[in-house]
Design an enzyme around this catalytic site. Structure first.
Site, PDB file in Angstrom:
ATOM      1  N   LYS A 280       0.842  -1.193   0.000  1.00  8.93           N
ATOM      2  CA  LYS A 280       0.000   0.000   0.000  1.00  8.93           C
ATOM      3  C   LYS A 280       0.883   1.251   0.000  1.00  8.93           C
ATOM      4  O   LYS A 280       1.818   1.362   0.795  1.00  8.93           O
ATOM      5  CB  LYS A 280      -0.900  -0.004   1.235  1.00  8.93           C
ATOM      6  CG  LYS A 280      -2.180   0.801   1.087  1.00  8.93           C
ATOM      7  CD  LYS A 280      -3.156   0.472   2.202  1.00  8.93           C
ATOM      8  CE  LYS A 280      -4.501   1.142   1.948  1.00  8.93           C
ATOM      9  NZ  LYS A 280      -5.485   0.800   3.000  1.00  8.93           N
ATOM     10  N   GLU A 364     -20.439  -4.732  10.405  1.00  9.66           N
ATOM     11  CA  GLU A 364     -21.336  -3.881  11.185  1.00  9.66           C
ATOM     12  C   GLU A 364     -22.453  -4.667  11.862  1.00  9.66           C
ATOM     13  O   GLU A 364     -22.875  -4.324  12.983  1.00  9.66           O
ATOM     14  CB  GLU A 364     -21.931  -2.791  10.291  1.00  9.66           C
ATOM     15  CG  GLU A 364     -20.932  -1.749   9.824  1.00  9.66           C
ATOM     16  CD  GLU A 364     -20.134  -2.167   8.599  1.00  9.66           C
ATOM     17  OE1 GLU A 364     -19.273  -1.378   8.161  1.00  9.66           O
ATOM     18  OE2 GLU A 364     -20.370  -3.288   8.091  1.00  9.66           O
ATOM     19  N   ARG A 392     -26.228  -1.203   7.227  1.00  7.08           N
ATOM     20  CA  ARG A 392     -26.126  -2.661   7.190  1.00  7.08           C
ATOM     21  C   ARG A 392     -26.699  -3.315   8.442  1.00  7.08           C
ATOM     22  O   ARG A 392     -27.080  -4.485   8.423  1.00  7.08           O
ATOM     23  CB  ARG A 392     -24.650  -3.070   7.084  1.00  7.08           C
ATOM     24  CG  ARG A 392     -23.943  -2.656   5.817  1.00  7.08           C
ATOM     25  CD  ARG A 392     -22.458  -2.910   5.969  1.00  7.08           C
ATOM     26  NE  ARG A 392     -21.721  -2.590   4.762  1.00  7.08           N
ATOM     27  CZ  ARG A 392     -21.130  -3.493   3.979  1.00  7.08           C
ATOM     28  NH1 ARG A 392     -21.204  -4.761   4.284  1.00  7.08           N
ATOM     29  NH2 ARG A 392     -20.473  -3.127   2.905  1.00  7.08           N
TER      30      ARG A 392
END
Length: 626
Positions: A280, A364, A392
């Site tokens: 990354k 979630e 969600r």
């Protein structure tokens, strides 16, 4: 002309040789750093997938083949390679190119991708549609290791494995190892799995044994024997055990190796998972050193990586600091986040009380149910989620929190318009679904000071489910600490009157107060006296107190930063009409459509919620009435 300037799609990619591809990768990184430093955006994740993206666009024609991202913040390189280089000056700007895949923007964007863990399911649906409709195209999905913490990812993988649909799933592992290498033997296995000669032999054997019923039966028997022996003798992964063909781990920052592996995976005509490791922020030292900071960043100085602009106190930061102080006084307080400790500022509480902080990953639903379990056994859980991701967990809010009236505090971060991230990230639906939960209290601070007071009350005093919704950023003008106002909170809900007026009453809540106060000033200049009344709670609605505040005023306008049907306008209007039948009641909100991306000032103006638009609406409504 640079190589990047010559690239407009798959045919241009095929014309490149190895050296040109290497140069293209260097040009892409330079372009991304320079461009995103001016506009802001997701940098580190895109720097990490440069080689991987070049390989994908070389092997696949995304005008026809379907490339599904999960999450789409790593799609910038894809956009660059599919003819949108000139659009990057308007990246995430109002009227400009979106920061996520958007099918209306380009045929090469297969699907919207702003939330995590859904890509395998979407890709499998596309693969099944291809089979049912007798069409020919390839389906590929790129899913990050962060998104792979979400349970839905595994639901999709499980179904994909048994479907036998040809699909290539690329697991981009840039922070953690899903299938760690243990010892030299495992490393040898990894090399073997990705060796071209081995995979080629495996593919040729499969094709040869697929000629008739007898050979297909022999192939199934030999494959089963091989799989059993492999599980007995060699380390396996969860993906092997699911029934997916697992290839990797492989260096995802090696373009040539990725091209070779993707071509072989494409020919296999079965569900294949390629596990790639990428770095990354690769190629830009500040992003490699601090990838979290450069995941989503505003404008910055390319030479140093230093941010441009002055930092100001934010609602998220205020929440984190208040949580730390509350944690010191109450050992039962704990914090939960879903892969967003820094974004929600839960990291502040985490640093002080690591044993009472739980980062559950992109899960979630699990986070909300776990909060219910904690509360049922006597803890006080505070769960911090962005409004758009809170969606969600609606079922868990109803079943596992509200039904037992548990003391769970939901910190709803990024409520309302969030700006440049656009449709997938605006928090414009939570008011509607939170209010549907019986017994839920929903508080709406308009300043940092009020947010702190509400959080303290929710933790110390209240004993049921309570949500506190606040926006991205900081104070927008109104500052309760500077207004010398004292607004206490009660379970019945209260309202605050910010200015008096006899012609019209403007009713709002949260930080929309700032735009409404501006509108009242503009109306005053035109001789229209407007009262401004703010609801501190939207559940329960303080209807009786509001009706008393409206009094004999003949006109009420309800202004809220939600989509039509997802706010309080309809219910509040109905309740007021029962009490004030002669009063005219109007409402202004964002409308029924999904909200585009752009800076807040432009969005408020576009959707009629800036001060001038609100004033114009009121003036026109009064003119028509007369």
């Amino acid at each position: 002309m640079s190589i990047l300037e010559r690239i407009n799609g798959h045919e241009d990619m095929l014309a490149l040789n190895k050296d040109e591809r290497e140069e293209l990768c260097r040009e892409i990184r330079s372009f991304l750093v320079d461009s995103i430093s001016k506009t802001g955006g997701h940098l580190a994740s895109n720097l990490g997938v440069v080689e991987l993206s070049v390989a994908i666009e070389t092997v696949y024609n995304t005008n026809v083949d379907r490339l599904v991202f999960d999450v789409g913040h790593q799609s910038y390189v894809h956009k660059l390679l599919t003819g949108r280089q000139a659009d990057f000056s308007g990246l995430r700007q109002y009227g400009g190119m979106a920061g996520f895949p958007k099918p209306s923007e380009s045929i090469t964007d297969a699907f919207v991708a702003g939330h995590a863990s859904s890509s395998v399911s979407i890709a499998l649906g596309m693969a099944r549609a291809r089979t049912l409709m007798g069409e020919k195209y390839d389906v590929i999905t790129v899913i990050g290791d962060g998104a792979a913490t979400g349970g839905m990812c595994y639901e999709g993988l499980n179904d994909a494995a048994v479907s036998k649909e040809p699909i290539v799933i690329i697991l981009n592992d840039n922070e953690m190892s899903i299938a760690p290498n243990v010892g030299g033997f495992a490393q040898h296995l990894a090399r073997l799995r990705t060796k071209k000669s081995y995979l080629g032999m495996k593919l040729r054997y499969k094709n040869k044994m697929s000629r008739n019923k007898l050979t297909r039966g022999i192939y199934r028997i030999t494959r089963n024997i091989k799989e059993r022996l492999k599980r007995m003798l060699l380390p396996t992964t969860i993906f092997d055990n699911m029934g997916l063909t697992y290839l990797g781990p492989v260096d995802g920052n090696d373009t040539e190796k990725m091209i070779s592996l993707l071509r072989l995976a494409k020919e296999m005509k079965e569900p294949v998972l390629i596990h790639v490791h990428t770095t990354k922020g690769k190629g830009y030292a500040p992003a490699e050193k601090n990838p979290s900071r450069f995941h989503g960043i505003g404008k910055f100085e390319p030479a140093t990586g230093a941010s441009i602009g002055q930092k100001t106190p934010t609602f998220s930061g205020s929440f984190g600091e208040t949580m730390v102080s509350l944690g010191a006084e109450n050992p039962k307080l704990c914090a939960i986040t879903a892969a967003m400790p820094e974004g929600t500022a839960v990291n502040k509480f985490m640093a002080a009380y690591p044993e009472r902080t739980f980062d559950v990953g992109i899960a979630e639903e699990h986070a909300m149910s776990m909060a219910g379990g904690l509360a049922k056994q006597g803890m006080i859980p505070v769960i911090a989620l962005y409004s758009t991701f809170l969606q969600r967990s609606f079922d868990m809010i109803l079943q596992d929190i509200a039904m037992l009236h548990l003391h769970v505090v939901i910190a709803v971060d990024r409520a309302g318009l969030v700006g440049e991230d656009g449709e997938t990230h605006h928090g414009v639906f939570d008011v509607g679904f939170l209010r549907q939960a019986p017994g839920m209290t929903v508080l709406c601070p308009a300043s940092l000071a009020e947010q702190q007071d509400m959080l303290k009350w929710a933790v110390r005093v209240y004993d049921g489910p309570v949500a506190i919704r606040y926006p991205r950023g900081g104070n927008r003008g109104y500052d309760a600490s500077a207004w010398q106002e004292t607004c206490s909170i009660s379970e019945d809900g209260l309202l605050a009157t910010h200015r008096s007026g006899g012609d019209v009453v403007l009713v709002t809540y949260g930080v929309m107060l700032n735009n409404v106060l501006e509108a009242a000033d503009l109306l005053q200049e035109k001789g229209i006296s407007a009262a401004v009344v703010r609801l501190l709670t939207v559940a329960p609605l303080p209807v009786d107190a509001l009706a008393e505040a409206v009094g004999s005023t003949g006109h009420v306008v309800i202004i809220e930063e939600t989509c039509t049907g997802s706010g309080i306008k309809e219910e509040l209007a109905w309740e007021l009409e029962q009490r004030l039948p002669e009063c005219r009641i109007d409402g202004i909100d964002l409308g029924k459509q999904f909200i585009t991306h752009g800076d807040l000032k432009s969005l408020y103006k576009h959707y009629g919620l800036d001060g001038k638009s609100i004033a114009d609406f009121v003036e026109e409504a009064r003119r028509v009435e007369k």
